[in-house]
Design an enzyme around this catalytic site. Sequence first.
Site, short mmCIF file in Angstrom:
data_model
loop_
_atom_site.label_atom_id
_atom_site.label_comp_id
_atom_site.label_asym_id
_atom_site.label_seq_id
_atom_site.Cartn_x
_atom_site.Cartn_y
_atom_site.Cartn_z
N GLN A 1 -22.89 32.07 -15.15
CA GLN A 1 -22.78 31.05 -14.10
C GLN A 1 -22.75 29.67 -14.74
OE1 GLN A 1 -25.67 32.11 -10.64
NE2 GLN A 1 -26.39 33.24 -12.41
N ASP B 1 -21.66 25.13 -19.26
CA ASP B 1 -21.89 24.33 -20.47
C ASP B 1 -21.06 24.76 -21.69
OD1 ASP B 1 -23.29 26.60 -21.46
OD2 ASP B 1 -25.22 25.83 -20.79
N HIS C 1 -18.49 29.88 -12.56
CA HIS C 1 -18.55 28.55 -11.93
C HIS C 1 -17.76 27.50 -12.69
CE1 HIS C 1 -22.50 29.94 -9.79
NE2 HIS C 1 -21.41 30.44 -9.24
N CYS D 1 -5.26 11.52 -13.45
CA CYS D 1 -4.21 12.36 -14.04
C CYS D 1 -2.98 11.49 -14.29
CB CYS D 1 -3.88 13.48 -13.04
SG CYS D 1 -2.70 14.67 -13.65
N CYS E 1 -0.18 11.95 -13.25
CA CYS E 1 0.62 11.90 -12.02
C CYS E 1 0.07 10.84 -11.05
CB CYS E 1 0.66 13.28 -11.35
SG CYS E 1 -0.85 13.73 -10.49
N GLY F 1 -32.17 34.52 -17.21
CA GLY F 1 -32.32 33.09 -16.90
C GLY F 1 -31.58 32.60 -15.68
N SER G 1 -32.04 32.12 -11.31
CA SER G 1 -32.94 32.23 -10.16
C SER G 1 -32.42 33.27 -9.17
CB SER G 1 -33.11 30.87 -9.48
OG SER G 1 -31.85 30.35 -9.13
N GLU H 1 -40.07 33.61 -14.78
CA GLU H 1 -40.84 33.99 -13.59
C GLU H 1 -40.07 35.03 -12.79
OE1 GLU H 1 -41.09 30.01 -12.05
OE2 GLU H 1 -39.30 30.30 -10.81
N ALA I 1 -35.99 33.26 -22.78
CA ALA I 1 -34.81 34.04 -23.20
C ALA I 1 -34.62 34.03 -24.72
CB ALA I 1 -33.57 33.49 -22.51
C1 BJW Z 1 -35.66 30.69 -17.96
C2 BJW Z 1 -35.93 29.79 -18.96
C3 BJW Z 1 -36.01 30.32 -20.23
C4 BJW Z 1 -35.87 28.66 -17.21
N1 BJW Z 1 -35.85 31.63 -20.42
N2 BJW Z 1 -35.51 31.99 -18.15
C5 BJW Z 1 -24.15 34.25 1.20
C6 BJW Z 1 -25.42 34.02 1.73
C7 BJW Z 1 -25.95 32.74 1.75
C8 BJW Z 1 -25.23 31.65 1.24
C9 BJW Z 1 -24.00 31.89 0.72
C10 BJW Z 1 -23.48 33.16 0.70
N3 BJW Z 1 -22.25 33.10 0.10
C11 BJW Z 1 -22.01 31.83 -0.25
C12 BJW Z 1 -23.05 31.08 0.13
C13 BJW Z 1 -23.17 29.62 -0.08
C14 BJW Z 1 -23.53 29.24 -1.49
C15 BJW Z 1 -24.89 29.82 -1.84
O1 BJW Z 1 -25.04 30.79 -2.52
N4 BJW Z 1 -25.94 29.14 -1.40
C16 BJW Z 1 -27.30 29.60 -1.70
C17 BJW Z 1 -28.01 28.52 -2.53
C18 BJW Z 1 -27.99 29.91 -0.41
N5 BJW Z 1 -22.52 29.74 -2.42
C19 BJW Z 1 -21.37 29.10 -2.60
O2 BJW Z 1 -21.09 28.10 -1.94
C20 BJW Z 1 -20.42 29.69 -3.60
N6 BJW Z 1 -19.13 29.84 -3.00
C21 BJW Z 1 -18.81 30.90 -2.24
O3 BJW Z 1 -19.50 31.89 -2.16
O4 BJW Z 1 -17.61 30.77 -1.57
C22 BJW Z 1 -17.38 31.55 -0.41
C23 BJW Z 1 -18.27 31.03 0.72
C24 BJW Z 1 -18.49 29.67 0.87
C25 BJW Z 1 -19.33 29.20 1.89
C26 BJW Z 1 -19.95 30.12 2.74
C27 BJW Z 1 -19.74 31.48 2.56
C28 BJW Z 1 -18.88 31.95 1.55
C29 BJW Z 1 -20.22 28.73 -4.76
C30 BJW Z 1 -21.46 28.52 -5.56
C31 BJW Z 1 -21.20 27.46 -6.60
C32 BJW Z 1 -22.48 27.10 -7.36
N7 BJW Z 1 -22.25 25.91 -8.12
C33 BJW Z 1 -23.29 25.43 -9.01
C34 BJW Z 1 -22.81 24.11 -9.65
C35 BJW Z 1 -21.75 24.42 -10.72
C36 BJW Z 1 -21.21 23.17 -11.33
C37 BJW Z 1 -22.22 22.37 -12.10
O5 BJW Z 1 -22.91 22.89 -13.00
O6 BJW Z 1 -22.33 21.21 -11.81
O7 BJW Z 1 -23.57 26.41 -10.02
S1 BJW Z 1 -24.88 25.20 -8.19
C38 BJW Z 1 -25.85 25.78 -9.55
O8 BJW Z 1 -26.51 27.02 -9.19
C39 BJW Z 1 -24.83 26.14 -10.66
C40 BJW Z 1 -25.44 27.40 -11.21
O9 BJW Z 1 -24.45 28.14 -11.91
C41 BJW Z 1 -25.97 28.08 -9.98
C42 BJW Z 1 -27.02 29.12 -10.26
O10 BJW Z 1 -28.14 28.55 -10.84
P1 BJW Z 1 -28.93 29.33 -11.99
O11 BJW Z 1 -28.07 29.51 -13.15
O12 BJW Z 1 -29.55 30.53 -11.41
O13 BJW Z 1 -30.03 28.22 -12.40
P2 BJW Z 1 -31.42 27.89 -11.70
O14 BJW Z 1 -31.79 26.54 -12.15
O15 BJW Z 1 -31.38 28.13 -10.24
O16 BJW Z 1 -32.41 28.96 -12.30
C43 BJW Z 1 -32.79 28.95 -13.65
C44 BJW Z 1 -33.65 30.18 -13.88
O17 BJW Z 1 -33.92 30.26 -15.27
C45 BJW Z 1 -35.00 30.12 -13.15
O18 BJW Z 1 -35.23 31.37 -12.53
C46 BJW Z 1 -36.02 29.90 -14.30
O19 BJW Z 1 -37.25 30.54 -14.06
C47 BJW Z 1 -35.31 30.52 -15.45
N8 BJW Z 1 -35.63 29.93 -16.74
N9 BJW Z 1 -36.05 28.51 -18.39
C48 BJW Z 1 -35.61 32.43 -19.31
N10 BJW Z 1 -36.30 29.52 -21.29
#
Ligand code: BJW
Length: 238
Positions: A92, A95, A110, A139, A141, A178, A180, A206, A222
């Site tokens: 996801q 970087d 993503h 761009c 364009c 890593g 959530s 966690e 990790a």
């Molecule tokens: C460690 C550690 C260490 C720390 N060792 N561990 C169905 C149900 C409900 C909602 C939706 C659904 N389908 C779609 C949605 C809407 C939405 C969604 O999911 N919302 C939820 C939040 C409720 N999804 C979308 O909009 C997606 N699109 C989609 O599905 O299109 C169709 C659709 C649209 C609308 C409605 C329905 C369908 C697109 C999602 C795009 C996410 N974009 C981002 C930004 C990317 C660009 C950028 O970086 O700027 O992606 S948001 C952000 O969250 C980023 C990440 O990739 C993503 C996930 O986060 P991640 O990687 O899990 O990080 P954290 O910070 O949350 O967690 C870190 C974890 O690491 C923690 O658990 C720590 O404990 C752990 N940790 N240090 C091991 N050292």
Amino acid sequence: MTQQGFGSIAVLTGAGISAESGVPTFRGENGLWRQYRAEELATPWAFQRDPTLVWEWYDWRRGLIASCAPNAAHQTLVEMDRRCQNFMLVTQNVDGLHQRAGSERVLELHGNIWQVRCTEENTVFENHDVPLHQVPPGCSCGALLRPHVVWFGETLDPETLGAAYRAVEGCDLMLVVGTSAVVQPAASLPAMAKDRGAYLIEINLEKTPLSAYADEVILGAAAEELPKLWLRLEESLC
Ligand code: BJW
């Protein structure tokens, strides 16, 4: 853990795998969403309203990421990629640290922060300027460029998502590192693997909503836990 050999591995990574490299996560105590509101920065509506603000945020993050290096967890996944015939890393993260470490089979769900996309023509370009020469960048364009990442409310690239589904549906070991596990559709991939009979291991600081489904939950960092797990798994791989 069973002693049977694992023939096919899928890995899902999230921001936590890059945390020890110095890249901030999104959620949690020091996460980006504590400081910034997701809907003001990581949505198409935010970009429409204020592209300069959104680009300033991405420019800052690009600078930060440029100064970070892959860690031992990224390196371990490179070893897995090299060692296993049937392997896929689904991330996801935007970087690019997996590729910088040397991983070859990577699906970026993503997008990638080092790519920009024309808002008119949808052409994607590599852009590694740190800082950007112009904010917001344009761009040739004349249209605005945007980060080639997936924001909330946007659909994921169907080919990339399809390849991730195939990798997950066909694997017999899935590692989730890593994340959530709250952002869809990525968060559904591990349960999909589990439902198809895969052995599921989660590494996280966690517990997450996924922990209840996992065959093993390793609570820890990790960069420390993944190399240890790899030593334990290597025998029973491929
Ligand atoms: C460690 C550690 C260490 C720390 N060792 N561990 C169905 C149900 C409900 C909602 C939706 C659904 N389908 C779609 C949605 C809407 C939405 C969604 O999911 N919302 C939820 C939040 C409720 N999804 C979308 O909009 C997606 N699109 C989609 O599905 O299109 C169709 C659709 C649209 C609308 C409605 C329905 C369908 C697109 C999602 C795009 C996410 N974009 C981002 C930004 C990317 C660009 C950028 O970086 O700027 O992606 S948001 C952000 O969250 C980023 C990440 O990739 C993503 C996930 O986060 P991640 O990687 O899990 O990080 P954290 O910070 O949350 O967690 C870190 C974890 O690491 C923690 O658990 C720590 O404990 C752990 N940790 N240090 C091991 N050292």
